[in-house]
Design an enzyme around this catalytic site. Structure first.
Site, short mmCIF file in Angstrom:
data_model
loop_
_atom_site.label_atom_id
_atom_site.label_comp_id
_atom_site.label_asym_id
_atom_site.label_seq_id
_atom_site.Cartn_x
_atom_site.Cartn_y
_atom_site.Cartn_z
N SER A 30 4.59 2.42 7.89
CA SER A 30 4.36 1.34 7.08
C SER A 30 5.46 0.72 6.45
O SER A 30 6.21 1.38 5.71
CB SER A 30 3.42 1.54 5.73
OG SER A 30 1.87 1.72 6.35
N ASP A 64 -0.23 -7.65 1.25
CA ASP A 64 0.38 -5.98 1.22
C ASP A 64 1.91 -5.88 1.38
O ASP A 64 2.20 -5.17 2.23
CB ASP A 64 -0.22 -5.65 2.53
CG ASP A 64 -0.09 -4.15 2.62
OD1 ASP A 64 -0.03 -3.32 1.63
OD2 ASP A 64 -0.40 -3.43 3.73
N HIS A 94 0.71 -1.24 -0.13
CA HIS A 94 -0.18 0.08 0.04
C HIS A 94 0.72 1.34 -0.08
O HIS A 94 0.41 2.32 -0.39
CB HIS A 94 -1.09 -0.05 1.30
CG HIS A 94 -0.38 0.16 2.40
ND1 HIS A 94 -0.09 -0.71 3.45
CD2 HIS A 94 -0.09 1.42 3.08
CE1 HIS A 94 0.36 -0.07 4.51
NE2 HIS A 94 0.62 1.03 4.38
#
Length: 276
Positions: free
Chosen positions: A226, A144, A113
């Site tokens: 992230s 992901d 992402h």
């Protein structure tokens, strides 16, 4: 085990509901916050909070002296020194995330992402300040995860891998990444739970929802983390920080409340071997 699935934050919820989100892709929609401004934001409303510039010293008339005994035998400064060269900042258009170094010649692991809406414009900034262009080698939206290749890189320090299957609840951990663009930020905590089934709803950078068995931690994880590292006390990778729990917010903003989720290293290693 009951699956933990929560609606995304929208601001139109009838009742206050929690959300599992992947907000650690930080979108640069405003000028970079200074460290002082972040301190003000983090401590705003807390009685007795002191905000001072780096070169000022609070007087004893305004701050009570405190002595805090550190009973921990862990040398977190040594862990940080060892791992920081293996964690990078991934810059994508007007946003950013984090990543870990897989190889000396510049393979990088991050969240899908983070790079899903890059439009091919990706640079990787290393702990020593160097910034080099990168391209996407392969992605796996269902997990992901994504692998990048940095152009012109050599002599990098790959992350050390741990067996996430040996991780126990209560183990000490450190999260490393670039929350809100503050590269090289480290936070510590413990493993709060294992095999936590989480589902992150689809959103702008994710066409469909993503589900995985996660390592839950109370180490502070925020927008920009992230793809960064969750390591054990030996400085070995046990997970890739990927999502957090955050109460519903009308503003759509998410921040740490001490419930973060990481993709286990054993899962990530299997995906990396297939993507590389």
């Amino acid at each position: 085990m009951t699956e933990q699935s929560f609606p995304a934050m929208s601001g139109s919820l009838v009742e206050p509901q929690p959300a599992v989100v992947a907000p650690k892709f930080w979108r640069r929609t405003a000028p970079m916050l200074t460290a002082a401004a972040l301190v003000a934001g983090l401590f705003g409303g807390v009685t007795g909070a002191v905000i001072a510039s780096p070169d000022s010293t609070p007087t004893t008339s305004s701050v009570s002296a405190q002595t805090i005994a550190n009973t921990s035998t862990l040398d977190w400064s040594a862990v940080a020194s060892d791992v920081l060269p293996s964690v990078v900042q991934v810059n994508v258009g007007n946003g950013l995330g984090s990543g870990v170094i897989l190889s000396a010649d510049g393979k990088i692991l991050t969240n899908n992402h983070v790079v899903a809406s890059s439009g091919g414009q990706i640079t990787v900034k290393f702990n020593d300040g160097r910034e080099l262009p990168a391209t996407v080698v392969n992605t796996d939206p269902t997990s992901d995860l994504a692998v990048l290749q940095v152009s012109g890189a050599s002599g990098l320090t790959p992350i050390k891998w741990a067996n996430s299957g040996s991780v126990k609840v209560g183990d000490a951990v450190m999260a490393i990444g670039s929350p809100s663009g503050l590269q090289g930020t480290v936070t510590t905590g413990i493993v709060s739970a294992l095999d936590r089934k989480v589902t992150v709803p689809g959103e702008t950078r994710r066409a469909s929802s993503v589900s995985y068995q996660a390592i839950q931690t109370d180490a502070s994880i925020n927008p920009g983390n992230s793809g960064g590292a969750l390591v054990n006390a030996a400085g070995e990778l046990i997970g890739i920080n990927s999502a957090i729990y955050s109460p519903a917010s009308s503003s759509g903003e998410a921040g740490s409340v001490g419930i973060g989720f990481a993709i286990p290293s054993n899962t990530a290693k299997q995906i990396v071997d297939r993507l590389s």
